[in-house]
Design an enzyme around this catalytic site. Structure first.
Site, PDB file in Angstrom:
ATOM      1  N   GLY A  14       0.793  -1.226   0.000  1.00  0.00           N
ATOM      2  CA  GLY A  14       0.000   0.000   0.000  1.00  0.00           C
ATOM      3  C   GLY A  14       0.822   1.270   0.000  1.00  0.00           C
ATOM      4  O   GLY A  14       0.295   2.360   0.248  1.00  0.00           O
ATOM      5  N   LYS A  15       2.110   1.140  -0.286  1.00  0.00           N
ATOM      6  CA  LYS A  15       3.011   2.299  -0.245  1.00  0.00           C
ATOM      7  C   LYS A  15       2.620   3.365  -1.269  1.00  0.00           C
ATOM      8  O   LYS A  15       2.631   4.559  -0.975  1.00  0.00           O
ATOM      9  CB  LYS A  15       4.440   1.812  -0.479  1.00  0.00           C
ATOM     10  CG  LYS A  15       5.513   2.870  -0.409  1.00  0.00           C
ATOM     11  CD  LYS A  15       6.891   2.264  -0.489  1.00  0.00           C
ATOM     12  CE  LYS A  15       7.257   1.734  -1.866  1.00  0.00           C
ATOM     13  NZ  LYS A  15       6.756   0.381  -2.174  1.00  0.00           N
ATOM     14  N   THR A  16       2.282   2.939  -2.482  1.00  0.00           N
ATOM     15  CA  THR A  16       1.936   3.901  -3.526  1.00  0.00           C
ATOM     16  C   THR A  16       0.623   4.609  -3.206  1.00  0.00           C
ATOM     17  O   THR A  16       0.486   5.819  -3.447  1.00  0.00           O
ATOM     18  CB  THR A  16       1.843   3.196  -4.890  1.00  0.00           C
ATOM     19  OG1 THR A  16       3.126   2.625  -5.205  1.00  0.00           O
ATOM     20  CG2 THR A  16       1.451   4.170  -5.989  1.00  0.00           C
ATOM     21  N   LYS A  32       8.851   9.110  -8.666  1.00  0.00           N
ATOM     22  CA  LYS A  32       9.341   7.742  -8.460  1.00  0.00           C
ATOM     23  C   LYS A  32      10.584   7.622  -9.340  1.00  0.00           C
ATOM     24  O   LYS A  32      10.475   7.558 -10.561  1.00  0.00           O
ATOM     25  CB  LYS A  32       8.292   6.717  -8.874  1.00  0.00           C
ATOM     26  CG  LYS A  32       8.799   5.286  -8.740  1.00  0.00           C
ATOM     27  CD  LYS A  32       7.785   4.410  -8.075  1.00  0.00           C
ATOM     28  CE  LYS A  32       8.359   3.014  -7.832  1.00  0.00           C
ATOM     29  NZ  LYS A  32       7.497   2.204  -6.992  1.00  0.00           N
ATOM     30  N   GLU A 100       9.008   8.361  -3.913  1.00  0.00           N
ATOM     31  CA  GLU A 100       8.657   6.993  -3.533  1.00  0.00           C
ATOM     32  C   GLU A 100       9.731   6.011  -3.981  1.00  0.00           C
ATOM     33  O   GLU A 100      10.121   5.985  -5.150  1.00  0.00           O
ATOM     34  CB  GLU A 100       7.314   6.587  -4.142  1.00  0.00           C
ATOM     35  CG  GLU A 100       6.883   5.191  -3.706  1.00  0.00           C
ATOM     36  CD  GLU A 100       5.633   4.689  -4.411  1.00  0.00           C
ATOM     37  OE1 GLU A 100       5.282   3.523  -4.200  1.00  0.00           O
ATOM     38  OE2 GLU A 100       5.024   5.462  -5.168  1.00  0.00           O
ATOM     39  N   GLY A 101      10.180   5.185  -3.047  1.00  0.00           N
ATOM     40  CA  GLY A 101      11.099   4.116  -3.385  1.00  0.00           C
ATOM     41  C   GLY A 101      10.360   2.922  -3.979  1.00  0.00           C
ATOM     42  O   GLY A 101       9.186   3.010  -4.342  1.00  0.00           O
ATOM     43  N   ALA A 102      11.057   1.796  -4.068  1.00  0.00           N
ATOM     44  CA  ALA A 102      10.452   0.577  -4.614  1.00  0.00           C
ATOM     45  C   ALA A 102      10.622  -0.547  -3.606  1.00  0.00           C
ATOM     46  O   ALA A 102      11.720  -0.768  -3.089  1.00  0.00           O
ATOM     47  CB  ALA A 102      11.113   0.191  -5.938  1.00  0.00           C
ATOM     48  N   GLY A 103       9.519  -1.256  -3.301  1.00  0.00           N
ATOM     49  CA  GLY A 103       9.622  -2.377  -2.372  1.00  0.00           C
ATOM     50  C   GLY A 103      10.088  -1.926  -0.997  1.00  0.00           C
ATOM     51  O   GLY A 103       9.620  -0.926  -0.465  1.00  0.00           O
TER      52      GLY A 103
END
Length: 219
Positions: A14-16, A32, A100-103
């Site tokens: 749910g980060k995005t 991103k 926003e990072g990834a994972g």
């Protein structure tokens, strides 16, 4: 206002969605830096554009847009691309910036560096997004430990999911970090519903006062 980095304890938590809510609440630009995996409806930037209510000009283009949905270091190799950290300098914008990072925080960008290493280069505070499901205490504490080992300031933890009071309280007490709030599951994910859920469960001032933030805050 200093940029804010949104990272997570894992992928698909749910980060995005949280980043879209935060960027919308702040009227921020969203970036991103590396998109790995292109779906039919676009990447995370496209999803944030749909959910945040921000104008298209506030969704900044990725530095790298990779086809394969996997760790950026491998997606880049599959695409025949080499990720250059120098291309990942934070964009200059007028007003707030949500990155926003990834994972999770230890996802590799290259064979020699992780997102946590990149966060340290950016020298900006991080919001850690954590789900409330089983296993979150371990994942959250390890993520915070990895960030602090690199000198990255942790603004606080934003939980996503159904309420689990003990897990949420335990993480923030043991890590001595702010408990920013919890974004509940939404039956209908629309810009209006997301904005309302964010305003009901978070204080936007907690994200605006990053200039006064110090990592020695104790919850």
């Amino acid at each position: 206002m200093r940029p804010l980095i949104v990272t997570g304890t894992d992928t698909e938590i749910g980060k995005t969605v949280f980043a879209a809510a935060l960027a919308g609440a702040l009227g921020a630009h969203y970036w991103k830096p590396v998109q790995a995996g292109l779906e039919e409806d676009g990447g995370d930037g496209d999803r944030v554009a749909r959910l945040s209510g921000l104008p298209a000009s506030h969704i900044l283009p990725e530095a790298y847009r990779l086809a394969t949905p996997c760790s950026p270091h491998l997606a880049a190799e599959i695409d025949g691309v080499e990720i250059d950290p120098e291309r990942l300098a934070l964009p200059r914008v007028d007003g707030p910036l949500v990155v926003e990072g990834a994972g999770g925080v230890m996802v590799p960008l290259t064979r020699a560096s992780t997102y946590a290493d990149q966060f340290a280069r950016w020298n900006a505070p991080v919001v850690l997004v954590a789900r409330t499901m089983l296993g979150t205490i371990n994942h959250s504490l390890l993520s915070i430990e990895a960030l602090r080992a690199r000198g990255v300031d942790v603004l606080g933890v934003a939980f996503v999911g159904d309420p689990v009071e003990d897990s949420e309280a335990t993480i923030c007490a043991m890590a001595q970090v702010r408990r920013l709030g919890r974004l509940p599951r939404l039956a209908s994910l629309t810009p209006e519903n997301l904005a309302q859920a964010f305003s009901e469960n978070f204080l936007v001032e907690d994200f605006r006062r990053v200039e006064d933030f110090r990592e020695d805050f104790r919850a």
